[in-house]
Design a protein around this motif. Structure first.
Motif, PDB file in Angstrom:
ATOM      1  N   VAL A   1       4.820   0.952   7.451  1.00  0.00           N
ATOM      2  CA  VAL A   1       3.872   1.991   7.065  1.00  0.00           C
ATOM      3  C   VAL A   1       4.379   3.366   7.483  1.00  0.00           C
ATOM      4  O   VAL A   1       4.310   4.336   6.708  1.00  0.00           O
ATOM      5  N   ALA A   2       4.910   3.468   8.695  1.00  0.00           N
ATOM      6  CA  ALA A   2       5.368   4.769   9.183  1.00  0.00           C
ATOM      7  C   ALA A   2       6.526   5.306   8.354  1.00  0.00           C
ATOM      8  O   ALA A   2       6.571   6.503   8.035  1.00  0.00           O
TER       9      ALA A   2
ATOM     10  N   LEU B   1      -4.206   1.154   3.338  1.00  0.00           N
ATOM     11  CA  LEU B   1      -3.676   1.214   4.696  1.00  0.00           C
ATOM     12  C   LEU B   1      -2.796   2.450   4.879  1.00  0.00           C
ATOM     13  O   LEU B   1      -2.926   3.182   5.869  1.00  0.00           O
ATOM     14  N   HIS B   2      -1.908   2.691   3.932  1.00  0.00           N
ATOM     15  CA  HIS B   2      -1.042   3.864   4.015  1.00  0.00           C
ATOM     16  C   HIS B   2      -1.853   5.156   3.962  1.00  0.00           C
ATOM     17  O   HIS B   2      -1.607   6.092   4.731  1.00  0.00           O
TER      18      HIS B   2
ATOM     19  N   PHE C   1       4.046   5.132  -0.857  1.00  0.00           N
ATOM     20  CA  PHE C   1       2.672   4.832  -1.218  1.00  0.00           C
ATOM     21  C   PHE C   1       2.137   5.736  -2.315  1.00  0.00           C
ATOM     22  O   PHE C   1       1.135   5.428  -2.945  1.00  0.00           O
ATOM     23  N   ALA C   2       2.822   6.834  -2.627  1.00  0.00           N
ATOM     24  CA  ALA C   2       2.423   7.652  -3.770  1.00  0.00           C
ATOM     25  C   ALA C   2       2.568   6.884  -5.077  1.00  0.00           C
ATOM     26  O   ALA C   2       1.872   7.167  -6.055  1.00  0.00           O
ATOM     27  N   PHE C   3       3.463   5.885  -5.091  1.00  0.00           N
ATOM     28  CA  PHE C   3       3.713   5.084  -6.292  1.00  0.00           C
ATOM     29  C   PHE C   3       2.981   3.750  -6.264  1.00  0.00           C
ATOM     30  O   PHE C   3       3.026   3.007  -7.240  1.00  0.00           O
TER      31      PHE C   3
END
Length: 474
Positions: free
Chosen positions: A246-247, A79-80, A68-70
């Motif tokens: 997500v996890a 959400l992340h 999610f950093a990208f």
């Protein structure tokens, strides 16, 4: 675009053309912000339209888009981000202090036994702490397979975040080359390493949980939040598809973001101490007066150790771990001052330039913690590096409170029990080390060799006793 330590070259260009610099890289518009005021006004003040990320062919070939950093700014990213933030609020971080304390004491013991390997000890310690906090796993502090797997997986991220590192980002059609081409083979190797970084610690955690051998940790709690029934198998991706996705993404980013950067800060710290004996002497005096000889500092001592905390701030300022930050991308056409910024513009914040601005920091090349103090307390009028090195706007690092606690506590422990001096040559003469940063997205000192020795025999005994006590407790 300067290719060697670009943060320095970009500052020189801005001295010539102005604090806001526009250019085209690989056919795309880029804006470089070198002024702290411009960065705050634009990336913080326009966060609704500047919080996306640029995409590149190399990131897609490396399968990094799931991190999610990208991710581009949008519902999936939110959400992340929301999922991760709840575990790293100032209150939540207090749960991880025992793991940080244990790891720091192990690090001190390893520094006592093998001080010349301090870089390895930092890497192992940071990784083992994150492994415990995030995955609930007890990693070995040397040659741990899972830690080595994650470190290899980080290679692809380090590479892809350096502009121009891959030719495919300049000529995107190269992504369609057959798999037997050397470039494609390299992407295949890095992609496999990234996949293992995702999968290996997750699988080890799952196996331990299935054996009933798993305590409280971020991953298990995170997975349980995405199931609707108490008896659902949280590890079954067919039952818990959103939680699984997500996890995996959040935990991988948590580990990746915290591992490289924290180690880089600690390397910078020991270099600064070896080059500035007067600073270390003053810090010794402060910890001696506040903590005393019978214990190690803890986080409750932070307010009573203003000089040590100023050393933490100065370490962040002196050599930035991520000198240009993670690039932002605009999602709308807009006006910023006198400039028109089209949608799809990459925004680079030259954090290094802000932290080395002589109008803000006198003699910025010097390591001087006292610049953050006034009358023995932190001076709120001085620009705080914490406000810049952890990012901006809606992309500010959610793990910043954890990072600060980990770095400060480790620094305070090392200060209290060790002397740090320059290295010596074969004839016993001190070697002059030039403080220079490596050229990369994540940066650290090119050479941070030093001698780390116990301050006194009593300090060595305290290290051994604290280490033994911590092992007996768990």
């Amino acid at each position: 675009m300067p290719m060697v330590r670009p943060w320095e070259g970009l500052r020189e260009l801005c001295h010539k053309y102005g604090d806001i610099l526009g250019m085209t890289i690989m056919g795309s518009p880029v804006v470089v912000l070198n002024s702290a005021n411009d960065i705050s006004q634009y990336l913080d003040g326009h966060s609704a339209t500047t919080s996306s990320r640029p995409r590149s062919a190399s990131q897609e070939l490396l399968d990094l888009t799931g991190l999610f950093a990208f991710m581009p700014y949008g519902p999936e990213w939110r959400l992340h981000r929301r999922t991760m933030w709840q575990y790293f609020t100032p209150t939540a971080v207090t749960k991880y202090i025992p793991a940080i304390q244990t790891s720091s004491r192990i690090t001190l013991h390893k520094l006592l036994e093998a001080p010349d390997r301090f870089e390895e000890h930092f890497q192992d310690s940071v990784g083992a702490t994150l492994m415990k906090v995030v995955y609930g796993l007890d990693a070995k502090y040397e040659n741990d397979e899972s830690l080595m797997t994650i470190d290899k997986g980080l290679e692809s991220g380090r590479e892809s975040l350096v502009p121009g590192r891959f030719l495919v980002d300049v000529i995107p059609i190269l992504r369609f080359l057959p798999p037997f081409f050397p470039s494609q083979k390299r992407f295949s190797r890095l992609r496999e390493q990234t996949a293992r970084m995702y999968d290996m610690p997750y699988s080890l955690h799952k196996a331990a949980a299935m054996r009933g051998d798993m305590g409280d940790c971020i991953l298990s709690d995170m997975l349980s939040q995405f199931t609707s029934k108490p008896d659902d198998n949280i590890y079954d991706p067919t039952v818990n598809p959103v939680g699984d996705r997500v996890a995996r993404g959040v935990t991988a980013v948590t580990f990746a973001a915290g591992s490289d950067t924290t180690c880089a800060v600690l390397k910078t710290f020991v270099l600064a101490m070896s080059l500035n004996p007067d600073v270390l002497k003053r810090a010794h005096a402060e910890t001696d007066a506040v903590v005393g000889p019978t214990r190690l500092p803890d986080l409750e001592d932070r307010d009573a150790l203003p000089y040590v905390y100023a050393m933490y701030l100065e370490t962040l300022r002196w050599m930035q771990v991520v000198p240009l930050g993670l690039a932002h991308n605009t999602t709308e056409d807009e006006q910023f001052g006198d400039y028109f910024v089209p949608a799809g513009t990459m925004i680079l914040a030259n954090i290094w330039a802000c932290m080395h601005d002589p109008n803000t920091y006198h003699e910025p090349a010097s390591f001087a913690p006292e610049r953050f103090l006034r009358d023995g307390k932190l001076d709120p009028e001085v620009r705080n590096p914490n406000d810049f090195v952890f990012g901006f706007g809606r992309r500010i690092c959610p793990g910043r409170h954890y990072a600060e606690s980990d770095i400060f506590l480790t620094m305070a422990h090392i200060i209290h029990v060790f002397d740090i001096r320059p290295p010596v040559d074969e004839d016993g003469r001190e070697v002059a080390i030039e403080p220079r940063m490596v050229n990369g997205f994540v940066s650290w000192p090119e050479d941070c060799r030093c001698r780390i020795t116990p301050r006194t025999p009593h300090a060595a005994t305290l290290i051994v006793d604290e280490f033994a006590q911590r092992l007996n407790q768990g």
